[in-house]
Write a protein that holds these residues in place. Structure first.
Motif, PDB file in Angstrom:
ATOM      1  N   UNK A 285      -4.656  15.150  -5.965  1.00  0.00           N
ATOM      2  CA  UNK A 285      -3.536  14.205  -6.021  1.00  0.00           C
ATOM      3  C   UNK A 285      -3.529  13.314  -4.787  1.00  0.00           C
TER       4      UNK A 285
ATOM      5  N   UNK B 220       1.729   6.796  -6.709  1.00  0.00           N
ATOM      6  CA  UNK B 220       0.617   7.626  -7.172  1.00  0.00           C
ATOM      7  C   UNK B 220       0.893   9.089  -6.869  1.00  0.00           C
TER       8      UNK B 220
ATOM      9  N   UNK C  14       0.802  -1.222   0.000  1.00  0.00           N
ATOM     10  CA  UNK C  14       0.000   0.000   0.000  1.00  0.00           C
ATOM     11  C   UNK C  14       0.837   1.275   0.000  1.00  0.00           C
TER      12      UNK C  14
ATOM     13  N   UNK D 176      -6.398  10.805  -4.966  1.00  0.00           N
ATOM     14  CA  UNK D 176      -6.118   9.736  -5.921  1.00  0.00           C
ATOM     15  C   UNK D 176      -5.092   8.762  -5.376  1.00  0.00           C
ATOM     16  N   UNK D 177      -4.042   9.293  -4.757  1.00  0.00           N
ATOM     17  CA  UNK D 177      -2.988   8.421  -4.242  1.00  0.00           C
ATOM     18  C   UNK D 177      -3.502   7.550  -3.105  1.00  0.00           C
ATOM     19  N   UNK D 178      -4.312   8.148  -2.236  1.00  0.00           N
ATOM     20  CA  UNK D 178      -4.865   7.376  -1.125  1.00  0.00           C
ATOM     21  C   UNK D 178      -5.746   6.248  -1.652  1.00  0.00           C
TER      22      UNK D 178
ATOM     23  N   UNK E  42       2.352   1.894  -3.396  1.00  0.00           N
ATOM     24  CA  UNK E  42       1.344   2.365  -4.360  1.00  0.00           C
ATOM     25  C   UNK E  42       1.006   3.822  -4.104  1.00  0.00           C
ATOM     26  N   UNK E  43       0.845   4.156  -2.800  1.00  0.00           N
ATOM     27  CA  UNK E  43       0.542   5.534  -2.438  1.00  0.00           C
ATOM     28  C   UNK E  43       1.662   6.463  -2.923  1.00  0.00           C
TER      29      UNK E  43
ATOM     30  N   UNK F 294      -5.530   4.757  -4.520  1.00  0.00           N
ATOM     31  CA  UNK F 294      -4.701   3.710  -5.131  1.00  0.00           C
ATOM     32  C   UNK F 294      -4.016   2.858  -4.067  1.00  0.00           C
ATOM     33  N   UNK F 295      -3.660   3.503  -2.962  1.00  0.00           N
ATOM     34  CA  UNK F 295      -2.986   2.746  -1.909  1.00  0.00           C
ATOM     35  C   UNK F 295      -3.941   1.760  -1.247  1.00  0.00           C
ATOM     36  N   UNK F 296      -5.226   2.122  -1.195  1.00  0.00           N
ATOM     37  CA  UNK F 296      -6.164   1.309  -0.417  1.00  0.00           C
ATOM     38  C   UNK F 296      -6.880   0.251  -1.234  1.00  0.00           C
ATOM     39  N   UNK F 297      -6.832   0.335  -2.570  1.00  0.00           N
ATOM     40  CA  UNK F 297      -7.621  -0.625  -3.350  1.00  0.00           C
ATOM     41  C   UNK F 297      -7.134  -2.048  -3.090  1.00  0.00           C
TER      42      UNK F 297
END
Lengths: 234, 260, 607
Positions: free
Chosen positions: C407, A18, A11, C410-412, A14-15, C414-417
């Motif tokens: 931003x 992103x 995670x 979106x990043x959060x 990925x964070x 993507x991190x949580x999916x």
């Protein structure tokens, strides 16, 4: 420790990716918007785009600066950047991670080349830092991030090198991996908020500088007014 | 009108029909996806054999005489052919999945894993076999003639004959003769087959009839509303105009009277 | 303006998160991002975004009716915001629908392939036409400030066409607001009898009017709160009074309908569905109507706000109930919207809200004129504060901070999916429970379907005690490793290799090089020592199953695959000289007789 490493590779990674990609795109979009808005205010709109692009490219050519008084700065800087850009993207182990996560990969650097490039980056980062500390002028214009970024990058590369050569690694495997993963994530995370972002803004710099000379007459006065610095020396 | 008759008492649960269906339709591997229902049907299986109370019950599309899915599809991607099969056209579908919601038996399945998903269901082997004069793969594959293919009327009378021959074996009705207006897939069974349909119990009214009234009044409501709105507008507008003109007229009159 | 900035930042955050999820939705399909299943193919996106969204956007036609048809001029001040809300609402519905449709690029098929029997066909056409009508109704607001002669001509033309457009809009709205109810007429098998009624279209239409009045009230209160304007209490209390009548007649019609269908007894049956129905009635209609009938309450912004919020929430709940929650009891669905579905829905709403604010700040939306912001006339090219690189337009004001919020969102996201949204096959884990050991074994790995009775002793006798015939892989220091020790999941491959254990055992001895023999080469399966080089006894003599690739011992196939593969494979070999039961092992019913009941872990003796 294992859980922290997994979190850093899952995670959190990925964070961080992103944030880095979206943040850089945001800078690029804002730059284009800013460029369009600036162009609307410029008097003479006939810009020599070709020449400006060429000029920008020429500025990136390190050989040009080899004859200058600080040629070692140029050499160090180029050496630093080559490894910094190539190794994280083209190291075999990283590509393998991408392939398992994304489903596709790309050709890798040969192992010894990656090793040499990493070592060069580590050494040049330390030398650049030393140079910054040595000269008074350099010290004067340095901000906190200028001091912090080279060591961080060096730590990321050193831990990576040690992970690739466990026989030479005096530290515990898990600890090295933890440091590597988390420092890497940290670097990605701060990318849009530090000077690392110059990777997207640089192409615009010459164009903007060129246009700044072509503002409509009186623009300078208005700018002074806008800034609230009327009557002050600029 | 063609139909399929499945006799629950004859089925031995050998799954030859499922195998034949899988091969004929070129279906892939069956996987335990999150979205799969536990009745064995999926986008990769158009028929399955359920084991209930010691009997084997084959589940498949019922090919209703008045199919809910056909009436629901906004683009006519589902069709009832004259032969009796309910078929689906990939190229028309827009993926609204209203057919899946409408089907009282919960038959249509979806290719959820694909970024370009389609609906999947039994088509009675319409294009691969029916149009070439062959019977569906499942009925042909059955080794004990537990599931047979033929004209619906003929199968119905055959079913009634079996019930009268053996009244203690079967429940005294042909499943699918009347439910939701009749289906082209009929069952003879010693047990109630409620588990083949989804949700609340249904009567014999065809599903499309339930929306028919609401859809029939659409044009009159549309035009009537237009007329009503136009009428109200016109009346109020006129009254207003008159109200505005009235004081003016009075003024005119007073002017005129003074002139005289 | 601080609360506006904070609110907008939050909206941008949601939009950013939704954008990332929406990308994943198109990249990996509906199954990866939603919780929809084969038996519950409509979920939150249809319930909230489409049926809810269209109803929430009903304010456009109701207000236009009041002002242009009934000539209630005093409400003129709220026409523009109401029409804009409606327009954005419909655009949001269409955008949300594009996410929900499996093949959104085929949405135009509805124009050329007709099925007039389908309510959805009718809804589709009406929404399409009404969105066009709304854009024309709202057109003058955008065209008004322009000075171009053609645009001015267009502006005057649209102004003249207002009345016919409004009437056409009312006609179309009547149709599709009610037809959204007709959609569910074909689902008597799904919908709970308290909700299922032939009157659904009429109920949907009346509730749309009530909801319209409450939504216009809400929206007016919210924008005057955010823009720090005086709330239009005088107008809104008028709306509230009408609303009270509409809501109470809705409640009355609904109760009479329930009574006429003879379902009154179910109203207080105390089940989940009946309680839900009563709660929905109270929140959506009865309580707000009662509040609004009291002049003292409806003349205060706070009173209006409470009533309007309750009604709006209640009607959204009504749409969600009809399209999903009221079907739980009949279908037994396991569907609960995934957070990704909710985020996309919220993102669409947030996007619409941001456009609303944009219009409010740049055009004459409110009667007080456009909300002017202080704007810089000139900005010098400057240095980016962080990168130190020269930059065209130093990012000032809202957009820079808003985009950072996007931003971050979106990043959060993507991190949580979950891994399934990133393309991993969504097969839920289903651990295997080991069968009890004895002469006869009841094999029932998932404790769900009926069990299979397996005569172990018979097989031992038949194989003359040669365990390896079936027990084809032995874990260290074991005689006959049980199936479920390695095949630990019903469907998924499970790893039998324990890296941590190996590290612990080998740390003091040879270290990593024990397996990663060439330490400088990649540390993967291909470059490591095969397990069998150390664990020599792992595959016993005469094992029935031999791994094709001996270096790949690490992954055990799913339990189902393993059991079927072993039993069927072996029986096929020996079938020729055996009786018929053994012969027919490739037929499910031979083993899955349907007669062995599943093992009840609470009562292991009762079978």
């Amino acid at each position: 420790m294992d859980a922290l490493i997994e979190f850093g590779r899952g995670p959190l990674f990925r964070f961080a990716v992103a944030i880095a990609l979206l943040g850089i795109s945001r800078h690029a979009i804002l730059s284009v918007i800013g460029f369009i808005r600036l162009r609307a205010r410029v008097g003479d709109k006939r810009l020599a785009y070709g020449a400006i692009a060429l000029n920008t490219l020429r500025r990136l050519n390190p050989l040009k600066y080899l004859v200058s008084s600080r040629w070692y700065y140029t050499v160090l800087s180029v050496a630093f950047h080559v490894g910094l850009i190539l190794v994280p993207i083209f190291y075999l182990g990283h590509i393998r991670l991408w392939r398992s996560g994304l489903g596709f990969g790309w050709p890798a650097l040969p192992g010894p080349v990656a090793d040499v490039l990493s070592l060069i980056t580590i050494v040049s980062a330390m030398l650049l830092l030393a140079a910054r500390a040595w000269w008074k002028e350099s010290r004067a214009i340095s901000k906190a991030q200028d001091w912090l970024l080279p060591p961080l990058i060096a730590i990321a590369f050193l831990s990576g090198y040690l992970l690739a050569h466990p026989a030479q690694n005096p530290f515990d495997f898990s600890i090295t991996m933890f440091v590597h993963v988390w420092v890497g994530d940290l670097l990605l995370l701060i990318t849009p908020f530090t000077k690392i972002v110059h990777c997207t803004l640089l192409p615009f710099s010459q164009l903007v500088a060129e246009m700044a000379w072509r503002m409509v007459p009186g623009a300078g006065r208005d700018a002074v007014k806008t800034l609230g610095k009327e009557g002050q020396a600029i | 009108m063609k139909a399929i008759l499945t006799d629950i008492t004859k089925c031995i649960g050998c799954n030859e029909c499922v195998k034949a269906c899988t091969e004929t339709n070129g279906l892939g591997e069956e996987r335990a996806y999150r979205w799969r229902a536990d009745d064995g049907l999926s986008s990769e299986r158009y028929t399955s054999v359920l084991r209930k109370k010691g009997f084997h019950v084959r589940k498949q599309c019922r090919h209703c005489l008045e199919p809910a899915c056909v009436s629901a599809c906004p683009v006519g991607a589902l069709k009832k052919t004259p032969e009796g099969a309910v078929i689906y056209d990939d190229s028309r579908c827009l993926g609204c999945r209203y057919c899946m919601m409408a089907c009282p038996f919960g038959i249509p399945r979806y290719l959820w894993s694909s970024p370009v998903p389609y609906v999947r269901k039994c088509t009675m082997c319409y294009t691969t076999r029916l149009t070439r004069g062959q019977q569906p793969a499942c009925t042909e594959a059955c080794p004990v003639e537990a599931t047979i293919f033929g004209e619906r009327d003929a199968l119905l009378s055959e079913a009634r004959r079996r019930i009268s021959d053996n009244p203690r074996l079967y429940l005294p009705k042909v499943f699918g003769e009347h439910e939701v207006g009749g289906t082209a897939v009929l069952y003879l069974s010693p047990i109630e087959l409620d588990f083949l349909s989804l949700g609340n119990r249904l009567d014999e009214r065809p599903m499309p009839e339930r929306t028919m009234l609401a859809m029939a009044v659409v044009p009159p409501v549309f035009l009537g509303m237009g007329a009503l709105m136009g009428g109200i507008y016109w009346v109020i507008e006129r009254r207003r105009r008159l109200q505005k003109e009235k004081p003016a007229e009075k003024a005119d009159n007073s002017d005129g009277s003074s002139d005289k | 303006m601080k609360r506006l900035l904070a609110f907008k930042s939050a909206l941008w955050f949601v939009v950013g998160a939704a954008a990332v999820i929406a990308t994943l939705r198109f990249w990996n399909g509906l199954g990866a991002t939603t919780a929809l299943t084969d038996l519950t193919p409509w979920g939150f996106w249809i319930g909230f975004d489409v049926t809810g969204g269209v109803a929430l956007a009903a304010g456009g036609f109701v207000t236009a009716f009041a002002v242009y048809v009934l000539h209630l001029d005093r409400y003129h001040a709220i026409v523009r915001p109401a029409v804009l809300t409606a327009f954005l609402g419909y655009l949001a519905v269409v955008v949300a629908l594009l996410f929900d449709l499996g093949l959104p690029w085929n949405i135009w098929h509805m124009i050329i392939f007709w099925n007039p029997k389908s309510p959805l066909f009718e809804v589709g056409w009406c929404v399409m036409l009404y969105t066009a009508v709304l854009s024309l109704e709202f057109g003058p607001v955008v065209l008004e400030p322009s000075r171009h002669p053609t645009l001015q001509k267009l502006y005057r033309l649209l102004k003249k066409a207002t009345i016919p457009l409004v009437i056409l809009g009312i006609m179309l709205s009547t149709l599709h607001q009610s037809s959204l109810g007709s959609l569910f007429l074909i689902m008597p098998h799904r919908l709970h009898p308290l909700w299922y009624t032939p009157m659904l279209p009429v109920l949907f239409f009346i509730s749309a009017i009530g909801l319209a009045l409450m939504m216009v009230t809400t929206e007016s209160l919210v924008s005057s709160y955010l823009y720090e304007l005086e709330p239009e209490t005088e107008l809104l209390q008028g709306l509230g009074k009408v609303g009270a009548w509409v809501l109470s007649s809705y409640a009355l019609v609904k109760l009479v309908d329930v009574a006429l269908r003879g379902r009154l007894d179910q109203l207080f049956a105390g089940t989940f569905s009946s309680n839900l129905f009563v709660a929905e009635m109270l929140v959506s209609a009865i309580i707000p109507a009662a509040l609004l009938f009291i002049p003292a309450i409806r003349k205060k912004p706070s009173g209006l706000a409470v009533a309007a919020f309750l009604a709006v929430g209640g009607f959204v709940l009504n749409r969600l109930n009809v399209s999903g929650i009221a079907t739980i009891e009949s279908t037994g669905t396991r569907y609960v919207p995934s957070w990704m579905e909710v985020v996309v829905s919220l993102g669409v709403v947030a996007g619409a809200a941001l456009v609303y604010f944009f219009v409010a700040e740049h055009f004459n939306l409110f009667h007080v004129g456009r909300i002017d912001k202080e704007r810089f006339r000139y900005q010098l090219p400057g240095f980016d504060p962080r990168s130190g690189v020269i930059n065209a337009d130093p990012y000032t004001g809202g957009f820079a901070s808003y985009s950072i919020m996007a931003v971050l969102g979106g990043a959060l996201a993507l991190a949580l999916v979950p891994a399934s949204a990133l393309g991993e096959t969504p097969i839920p884990p289903r651990p295997v429970t080991a069968p009890g050991f004895g002469e006869e074994i009841i094999i029932d790995g998932d404790r769900a379907a009926e069990a299979v009775l397996f005569n172990h002793q018979e097989h031992v006798d038949m194989e003359d005690g040669n365990c390896a015939s079936c027990h084809h892989l032995l874990r260290p220091r074991e005689q006959a490793t049980g199936c479920s020790r390695c095949h630990r999941d019903m469907n998924l491959k499970t790893s039998i290799f324990d890296h941590t254990l190996h590290i612990a055992r080998l740390k003091k001895g040879p270290g990593c090089v024990a397996c990663h023999s060439d330490i400088d080469r990649p540390k993967d399966l291909a470059h490591s020592k095969p397990c069998l080089e150390c664990h020599t006894g792992m595959i016993p003599e005469g094992a029935a199953i031999r791994p094709r690739d001996r270096s790949r011992l690490a992954l055990a196939p799913g339990y189902t695959t393993a059991m079927h593969g072993l039993c069927i494979g072996c029986h096929e070999k020996v079938s020729k000289d055996m009786d018929s039961k053994v012969n027919r092992l490739d037929q499910c019913a031979t083993c899955h007789t349907g007669k062995e009941r599943a093992l009840d872990p609470m009562n292991p003796d009762v079978r």
